[in-house]
Motif scaffolding. Structure first.
Motif, PDB file in Angstrom:
ATOM      1  N   ASP B  33       0.866  -1.200  -0.007  1.00 35.35           N
ATOM      2  CA  ASP B  33       0.329   0.195   0.055  1.00 35.35           C
ATOM      3  C   ASP B  33       1.005   1.339  -0.039  1.00 35.35           C
ATOM      4  O   ASP B  33       1.606   1.275   0.536  1.00 35.35           O
ATOM      5  CB  ASP B  33      -0.990  -0.089   1.632  1.00 35.35           C
ATOM      6  N   MET B  48       9.111   2.322   1.588  1.00 35.60           N
ATOM      7  CA  MET B  48       9.870   0.110   2.475  1.00 35.60           C
ATOM      8  C   MET B  48       9.080  -0.108   1.729  1.00 35.60           C
ATOM      9  O   MET B  48       8.036  -0.483   2.174  1.00 35.60           O
ATOM     10  CB  MET B  48      10.515   2.408   2.886  1.00 35.60           C
ATOM     11  N   ASP B  49      10.495  -1.071   1.467  1.00 32.81           N
ATOM     12  CA  ASP B  49       9.308  -2.854   1.643  1.00 32.81           C
ATOM     13  C   ASP B  49       8.953  -2.574   2.616  1.00 32.81           C
ATOM     14  O   ASP B  49      10.414  -2.035   3.741  1.00 32.81           O
ATOM     15  CB  ASP B  49      10.581  -3.106   0.796  1.00 32.81           C
ATOM     16  N   ASN B  50       9.017  -4.230   3.309  1.00 32.35           N
ATOM     17  CA  ASN B  50       8.274  -4.111   4.489  1.00 32.35           C
ATOM     18  C   ASN B  50       9.688  -4.519   5.562  1.00 32.35           C
ATOM     19  O   ASN B  50       9.715  -3.728   6.422  1.00 32.35           O
ATOM     20  CB  ASN B  50       7.415  -5.719   5.200  1.00 32.35           C
ATOM     21  N   SER B  51      10.953  -4.869   4.582  1.00 36.01           N
ATOM     22  CA  SER B  51      12.056  -4.994   5.777  1.00 36.01           C
ATOM     23  C   SER B  51      13.158  -3.952   6.037  1.00 36.01           C
ATOM     24  O   SER B  51      14.008  -4.208   6.329  1.00 36.01           O
ATOM     25  CB  SER B  51      13.004  -6.622   5.445  1.00 36.01           C
ATOM     26  N   HIS B  52      12.824  -2.862   5.015  1.00 34.13           N
ATOM     27  CA  HIS B  52      13.192  -1.804   4.936  1.00 34.13           C
ATOM     28  C   HIS B  52      14.974  -2.298   4.822  1.00 34.13           C
ATOM     29  O   HIS B  52      15.620  -1.906   4.918  1.00 34.13           O
ATOM     30  CB  HIS B  52      13.398  -1.357   6.826  1.00 34.13           C
ATOM     31  N   VAL B  53      14.464  -2.701   3.214  1.00 31.34           N
ATOM     32  CA  VAL B  53      16.268  -2.923   2.371  1.00 31.34           C
ATOM     33  C   VAL B  53      15.889  -1.886   1.270  1.00 31.34           C
ATOM     34  O   VAL B  53      16.874  -1.817   1.258  1.00 31.34           O
ATOM     35  CB  VAL B  53      16.473  -4.476   2.691  1.00 31.34           C
ATOM     36  N   LYS B 218      17.899 -11.437  -4.254  1.00 31.53           N
ATOM     37  CA  LYS B 218      16.528 -11.821  -4.291  1.00 31.53           C
ATOM     38  C   LYS B 218      15.383 -10.063  -4.415  1.00 31.53           C
ATOM     39  O   LYS B 218      14.545  -9.883  -5.894  1.00 31.53           O
ATOM     40  CB  LYS B 218      15.703 -11.679  -3.316  1.00 31.53           C
ATOM     41  N   TYR B 219      16.203  -9.136  -3.994  1.00 27.64           N
ATOM     42  CA  TYR B 219      15.633  -7.806  -4.396  1.00 27.64           C
ATOM     43  C   TYR B 219      16.252  -7.572  -5.594  1.00 27.64           C
ATOM     44  O   TYR B 219      15.156  -7.141  -7.309  1.00 27.64           O
ATOM     45  CB  TYR B 219      16.362  -6.355  -3.094  1.00 27.64           C
ATOM     46  N   TYR B 258      16.266   1.636  -4.204  1.00 25.71           N
ATOM     47  CA  TYR B 258      17.355   2.117  -3.369  1.00 25.71           C
ATOM     48  C   TYR B 258      17.479   0.468  -2.990  1.00 25.71           C
ATOM     49  O   TYR B 258      16.629  -0.143  -2.155  1.00 25.71           O
ATOM     50  CB  TYR B 258      17.318   3.044  -2.737  1.00 25.71           C
ATOM     51  N   LEU B 259      19.466   0.060  -3.210  1.00 30.86           N
ATOM     52  CA  LEU B 259      19.261  -0.865  -1.986  1.00 30.86           C
ATOM     53  C   LEU B 259      20.211  -1.158  -1.300  1.00 30.86           C
ATOM     54  O   LEU B 259      21.429  -0.644  -1.354  1.00 30.86           O
ATOM     55  CB  LEU B 259      19.339  -2.384  -2.981  1.00 30.86           C
ATOM     56  N   ALA B 260      19.929  -1.673   0.225  1.00 25.19           N
ATOM     57  CA  ALA B 260      21.275  -1.336   1.177  1.00 25.19           C
ATOM     58  C   ALA B 260      22.363  -2.144   1.319  1.00 25.19           C
ATOM     59  O   ALA B 260      22.495  -3.456   0.432  1.00 25.19           O
ATOM     60  CB  ALA B 260      20.599  -1.488   2.605  1.00 25.19           C
ATOM     61  N   PRO B 261      23.496  -2.030   1.091  1.00 27.55           N
ATOM     62  CA  PRO B 261      24.901  -3.389   0.979  1.00 27.55           C
ATOM     63  C   PRO B 261      24.112  -4.441   1.648  1.00 27.55           C
ATOM     64  O   PRO B 261      23.878  -4.136   3.409  1.00 27.55           O
ATOM     65  CB  PRO B 261      25.785  -2.687   0.542  1.00 27.55           C
TER      66      PRO B 261
END
Lengths: 1105, 267
Positions: B33, B48-53, B218-219, B258-261
């Motif tokens: 949502d 942001m996605d649910n896992s905040h990555v 996966k992301y 954006y993707l956290a390393p």
């Protein structure tokens, strides 16, 4: 041991300003105690003044509520015995001056019986007890010999007895004479109907009970076939009356548990001090025939002034590990001693390591070494000589810990807590398993002569609760929250100042005091005493053993009267199951007409009585033929096809036992109604309860296949009658109350279970329904044999029938006012749900049933769901707690996984085995399992991690809500509750943790229209240029919010201060079961956040007014 | 609805429904949502996605629409699963018009077939999403790699078969995607490459200093669902800073991820 937990160097003690340094402290005689008191002010009132002035002697800390109540204690007591206030903290029992062994008889309430020896090895029974004047007694009862029965062979003549005795002696081949006598007596076998004929049995008496088992196994093994008299005995010979020595003694002498016994004057012999076995004030011996057992009625229903010690210990643990006895010292032991019947404790003290500021009305004993403290406590124990020791989880923690600690410190004289001089207390691992309790590993510590009551075990046994921490148990029964100091916090307090140790001491004292209050409130001691008296077993058996021994004791007592002998049946572990009770298929739905409930009063006991089901009346085909009995005249065939003879032929033993039990209960209830004395009332109430439970357990014993005397014929006949009766009741009611018979509606039985049927008679009027219910009860009762009685007890209106064993309704017994809301099997008590579910279900049930406002209930559900999705629900309601009981679960479980993760994060604060783990479910990456998404509530709060509200909706709320609303609204409408308009407003929290959060920057949004503020001029501000005119309004709104939150936080904080009982110390409670704890944490954070919001206005470009 | 009575505050006409369809398809697995923030400059989405990555940032500029009108700032809270259901009803070539009133309850979607006179109209009930706005500040990246989006998708898919994470190493020689898993290891190396005939196949590496980072595949595979939106994809990396994956759309619109390393062993 980490250096930090070592007691501070002695210097502290020497420098202490206290006038009475206790470095060389020894247990004071009453005199020194008195002197000490005099130092601190000779009268309580004076001392009170001193402490109010806050001078050197009194504590500088303000008094907590609990301390206030402590203070009152002494004031009250001194009011009671004005002249004698020095005795306040006197430990000793009253002196023996008033007892003259040559003049008085020795009469006392015995509390424990055990096997012992006297005079060089002769087996005796030791009876421990207390006289009415409060003296402790050990009475050795001598010369009681154990025996067993064997059926005599046909050819056995009286003259064979001597020969048989000699033969047995040689077969047993002991070094000393083992057989005392062989007698031929007339007895009857309990099992099966014997045609009312007694037959000859051999009563073999042994010289010492230790030979009885050997004798029994030899006989049963078939190695005693004297002159080959027994024919066809390949399987061995059946023996009769297999029972423990102590019980045998109690049965034969008529002594029941906790009863009064008397050794008449000049019949008993005092034992000189040097030969005594115990520390009791009076020790004597008596021949068993001279012992008088008083029955428990009338005068002898009283209780002796038992001394009850309630204690608690504190240990200085290390971070992250549960205290281990070989590492972590015991730092404080708090004790409260009360005499039974007195409302206030007469001893209150704390033994502490290191210095500790004074606590009002409590003796503080300071020690510089743990060894000294432990020994001083032991001396205290011996001096105060408690009859009952209580506490919370003492059996599994405090006792073993003290013992292990003393062993580690090499205090060899420490583990003597028993009344016997030479008997050490030892903690043994025991495994207790029963169908009622499941499997439990416990530890048992012997304190011979002193009873133990572990309130934890007791409450676990008798009450179903969400949580069994002392905190939640107290809030449930006493209605008050208790400060919960986490065990890691204890070390910190201990390493602090005398003031912080005082705080710990108050906490510890409170923990010692609460079990006492719980016991008074729940009346455990009285109820268990009465149970012991009714069933005739020693008090200790009630907690340590299962249900069976109680019944066995009653059965043996009854059998003895009637010269019956009870066979020692070999129990083969057959998995034979029989059919249980019947359940009439429920007609589910919501009923807004009164539903009358008809109950069979004590169904199973009354069936057994009505049909004369018993061991002694059980028949088989051959017996029927042999005795030429007539069907329905002399015997009956049960629906289960078992045969029992009628009461005309022989009245069953069970029937008699039940008649007596129920009769006694009726009497007790009658006495209860007229009794005015509160203590006697408590005793009588305890008795009638015990009688009821005993009566109901009779059926259970006959069905226990692993039991001592199983008889499935009785058990399954009982249930089959029960089933038949429920069906019959349904038929009768539905046949009689019809429109055809002139009633306004056709009655319908909508549900029935085991011993009750629910009838919808039709009329809307409560009074009418009750009338019909009463009528129907009387009408149906007539159709059954006495004493089976159908009772009309209550009406449910309205009534929500969800499923088998799941229903709720408003409970009416009079048409004027409902009594309560009753719900069965609905998610209000289950512990693996979060509190939200419980609250919601309770509220909607109340709305539906009491207010009869279904629409209101729906609205409430919608509001709650909407709040849930918008994160407005208080997190304390979403917390689920589970105990971390063992480490190797096969399936991954949320709380176990969380504990693992917490350990990695910070081993110090992570829950350890035995702790309760609290968790919430948070949002996770797609496809993550539930157990991966559990998180520590505190961590969630601190990092603002979004809670998976959908999980709570779908997995926690959906099912119970569906169950309730489906019958009312229909499935389709009920489903809408979970998906309707109200679910379209959600809130997504932004966490402060997670892979990206380190880099992400929060863009402030306009407080008016939520537009992100990106322009350089408005970035730091509060509103966007469009909303600038509304600045004033928005500022006020934010300010109000902040002050509201501050008030809320202030309130919660005060609540916690109130609970911890001190306004000037930081709140350190971290009770995971307390909803206020989470609310307080949340409120704290909310205030901080709202404060930040407010400061944004300071930077607002448009706010430069 | 009363859209007839009052002129809508937002009216945005998109020539090809396909664009929105692909965008939503690409992000719906990351976000369930979210708010579509509409103002006069265009339609923006950030979540942001649910896992905040991972973080999705989408900007459809006003120029991507013709015409585009937005009188006030409005936020449309939409459940992307519902939106996708509606968008599936549109043909790829359909003309899509988004309409919403001031303080809307619903958003109105109109699909006009370019070939026939078929007009279909849908309303989606809106949600009120209380969400914080998070952004990744613009940074100078040490390495910027531009490559065909199909190539990137292929690399991710291939390596996904072996492992859960990929190490991206950018040096002056080229960029190396490598992974190692239970069954073995693999690596794909790309060098700077100019294709005169097909400029969309160019591989361009701009580097100020070497970079080596590890990311969850996966992301990345999820991001690659946006490949259909643009021929080329831009990867921007700097040490210890999130990876930026950007798909540039027509007229300055973009879809960024954006993707956290991954650091150390944690997921």
């Amino acid at each position: 041991m980490p250096a930090a937990t070592l007691p501070p160097p002695k210097r502290v003690l020497v420098d202490s300003t206290k006038a009475h340094s206790n470095a060389n402290f020894t247990i004071p005689s009453p005199n020194t105690a008195k002197r000490r008191k005099l130092e601190t002010g000779s009268s309580p009132s004076k001392r009170l003044k001193v402490s109010q002035n806050g001078t050197k002697i009194g504590s500088s800390q303000p008094k907590s509520q609990f301390e206030d109540s402590l203070e009152k204690l002494t004031q009250d007591i001194s009011g009671l015995k004005q002249q004698n206030s020095e005795k306040d903290q006197q430990w000793d029992r009253p002196g023996l001056d008033d007892f003259d062994e040559n003049r008085d008889s020795l009469c006392f309430q015995q509390i424990e019986a055990e096997e012992g020896t006297l005079h060089g090895g002769r087996t005796t029974i030791k009876l421990f007890g207390v006289t009415e004047t409060g003296h402790s007694v050990l009475l050795h009862v001598t010369d009681f010999l154990h025996y067993l029965y064997v059926a005599a062979p046909v050819s056995f003549a009286k003259t064979d007895c001597e020969g048989f005795k000699t033969y047995l002696e040689t077969q047993l081949a002991q070094h000393q004479p083992a057989i005392h006598s062989v007698q031929m007596v007339m007895r009857e076998n309990l099992f099966g109907f014997q045609g009312n004929q007694q037959s000859p049995y051999l009563k073999i008496t042994v010289t010492d009970p230790k030979f009885i088992n050997r004798l029994r196994t030899t006989i049963e093994g078939g190695n005693m076939n004297y002159k080959q008299m027994w024919k066809g005995v390949e399987g061995g010979i059946l023996t009769f009356d297999s029972i423990q020595y102590v019980l045998r003694f109690m049965i034969d002498t008529g002594v029941t548990g906790m009863s009064w016994v008397e050794a008449p004057q000049s019949k008993f012999h005092m034992i000189p001090h040097r030969d005594r076995h115990s520390n009791c004030q009076i020790e004597a011996y008596v021949h068993y025939r001279d012992l008088i057992a008083h029955s428990n009625d009338g005068e002898w229903a009283k209780m002796a002034p038992l001394r009850i010690l309630s204690f608690d210990i504190e240990c200085a643990g290390r971070k992250g590990v549960f205290p281990e006895a070989n590492q972590d010292p015991v730092i404080q032991i708090a004790n409260v001693v009360t005499r039974y019947g007195e409302p206030k404790p007469f001893v209150r003290n704390v033994f502490c390591l290191d210095t500790c500021s004074l606590i009002v009305n409590t003796q503080i004993f300071e020690f510089d070494a743990e060894e000294k403290m432990l020994m001083a406590w032991r001396d205290f124990l011996e001096k105060v000589d408690p009859d009952v020791i209580i506490g919370y989880n003492i059996a599994n923690f405090d006792f073993p810990y003290l013992l292990d600690r003393a062993k580690h410190l090499k205090c060899n004289r420490f583990p003597y807590w028993t009344r016997l001089k030479s008997m050490q207390s030892q903690a043994k691992e025991t495994n207790f398993s029963s169908k009622q309790m499941g499997n439990r590993d416990t530890k048992a510590t012997n304190t011979n002569g002193r009873l133990q009551l572990d309130l934890l075990q007791l409450i676990q046994r008798d009450h179903q609760l969400r949580s069994y921490t002392l905190n939640s148990v107290c809030s449930h029964f006493l209605g008050e929250q208790k400060e919960d100091v986490h065990h890691t916090m204890i070390t910190e307090l201990f390493n602090g100042t005398p003031e912080s140790r005082r705080r710990l001491a108050v906490y510890c004292l409170k923990d010692a005091f609460l079990p006492q209050r719980l016991m008074d409130k729940l009346m455990c001691l009285v109820n268990y005493t009465e149970m012991a008296r009714v069933t005739g077993v020693p008090f200790n058996y009630l907690l340590a053993r299962g249900q069976q021994v109680k019944f066995i004791s009653q059965l043996f007592r009854k059998a003895l009267e009637q010269h019956l002998v009870i066979p020692n049946l070999q129990t083969d572990l057959s998995e034979e199951q029989y059919e249980g009770a019947t359940v009439i298929e429920p007609t589910r739905g919501y009923y807004d007409v009164p539903i009358a409930t008809l109950d069979f009063a004590s169904l199973y006991p009354s069936i057994i009585q009505a049909h004369n089901l018993c061991y002694t009346t059980l028949l088989n085909k051959t017996a029927v033929d042999k005795l030429r009995l007539v069907k329905d005249e002399d015997y009956i065939i049960t629906p289960n096809n078992d045969m029992f003879c009628t009461s005309k032929v022989r009245k069953g033993l069970l029937t008699q036992i039940l008649e007596e039990l129920l009769g006694a209960r009726k009497r007790a209830k009658k006495e209860l109604a007229v009794e005015t004395d509160t203590f006697k009332k408590a005793v009588l109430n305890g008795r009638q309860l015990a009688l009821k439970i005993s009566a109901n357990s009779v059926y259970g014993i006959t069905g226990a296949t692993v039991g001592k005397l199983p008889c499935l014929a009785i058990a399954s006949s009982t249930t089959s009658y029960g089933r038949q009766m429920i069906e019959r009741t349904k038929e009768e009611v539905e046949k009689r109350y019809t429109i055809a018979n002139g009633y306004s509606h056709d009655a319908q039985v909508i549900y029935g279970d085991t011993d009750s049927v629910m009838v919808k008679f039709g009329p809307k009027d409560l009074e009418k329904a009750m009338e019909l219910g009463q009528h129907a009860a009387a009408y149906v009762s007539d159709k059954f044999i006495k004493p089976i009685k159908l009772e009309f007890e209550k009406v449910y209106f309205p009534y929500l029938l969800i499923n088998k064993k799941r229903y709720a309704g408003l409970y009416w017994t009079t048409p004027k006012k409902y009594d309560k809301m009753d719900s069965k099997g609905i998610e209000t008590v289950r512990r693996d749900n979060c509190r939200l579910v419980q609250n919601v279900i309770e509220t909607i049930l109340r709305k539906i049933l009491i207010d009869q406002d279904v629409q209101g209930a729906q609205d409430y559900v919608k509001d709650t769901i909407s709040d849930l999705l918008q994160n407005k629900i208080d997190m304390s309601k979403l917390v689920i707690t589970k105990a971390l009981s063992k480490s190797d679960y096969t399936a991954k479980q949320a709380h176990v996984e969380l504990a693992e993760r917490m350990k990695k994060r910070d081993a110090g604060s992570a829950p350890t085995l035995g702790d309760r783990v609290a968790y919430v479910i948070v949002k996770g990456a797609g496809g993550a399992k539930n157990y991966e998404r559990s998180e520590d509530p505190i961590f969630v709060l601190e990092n603002n991690i979004p809670i998976d509200t959908k999980y709570y909706l779908a997995n926690q709320l959906a099912k119970p809500l569906g169950r309730i609303f489906d019958p009312i609204l229909g499935e389709k409408k009920a489903g809408q509750l979970l998906t309707g308009e109200h679910t379209r407003s959600i809130s997504v929290a932004a966490p402060t943790l997670g892979g990206l959060m380190k880099f992400a920057k929060k863009t402030q949004t306009c407080m008016g229209c939520k537009k992100p503020l990106v322009g350089a001029d408005e970035m730091a501000g509060a509103v966007c240029s469009n909303c600038r005119p509304r600045t004033g309004e928005l500022y006020t709104k934010t300010l109000t919010k902040v002050s509201e939150l501050e008030v809320r936080f202030g309130r919660l904080w005060t609540q916690c201060q109130r609970c911890q009982g001190s306004l000037h110390c930081e709140v350190i409670c971290s009770s995971k079961d307390c909803p206020i704890f989470y609310m307080r944490m949340k409120a704290k954070k909310d205030v901080e956040d709202a404060g930040k919001e407010l400061t944004r206005f300071d930077f607002d470009a448009g706010a430069a007014w | 609805m009363n859209a007839d009575q009052r002129p809508p505050v937002l009216e945005a006409r998109l020539e090809q429904a396909n664009l929105l369809k692909k965008v939503v398809d690409a992000i719906k697995d990351l976000v369930q949502d979210c708010n579509f923030d509409c103002n006069d400059s265009g339609v923006a989405l950030q979540a942001m996605d649910n896992s905040h990555v991972a973080l999705v940032s989408m900007m459809l500029k006003a120029e991507s629409f013709s015409p585009f009108r937005c009188d006030r700032n409005i936020a449309l809270g939409i459940n992307l699963t519902s939106l996708m259901k509606v968008l599936r009803c549109a043909q790829n070539e359909d003309i899509l018009t988004l309409k919403a009133e001031d303080a809307p309850d619903v958003v109105n979607l109109v699909f006009e077939s370019s070939e026939s006179d078929r007009i279909s109209e849908y309303d989606i009930k809106l949600m009120d999403i209380d969400q914080e706005h998070l952004g990744i500040p613009e940074t100078e990246y040490a390495a910027t790699i531009t490559m065909p989006s199909a190539e990137f998708q292929r690399i991710c898919r291939d390596l996904m078969a072996l492992s859960e994470s990929v190490a991206i190493e950018a040096t002056k020689d080229g960029v190396k995607f490598s992974c190692s898993g239970d069954i073995g290891n693999g690596a794909v190396t790309l060098r700077s490459h100019q294709n005169v005939d097909k400029p969309e196949l160019n591989v361009d590496i701009a580097l100020s200093e070497p970079v080596a980072l590890t990311f969850s595949l996966k992301y990345l595979v999820n991001f690659c669902k946006a490949s259909g939106l643009s021929n080329s994809v831009k990867l921007c990396l700097s040490n210890e800073v999130p990876l930026l994956v950007e798909y540039t759309l027509a007229s300055n619109s973009f879809l960024r991820f954006y993707l956290a390393p991954k650091i150390g062993d944690e997921e």
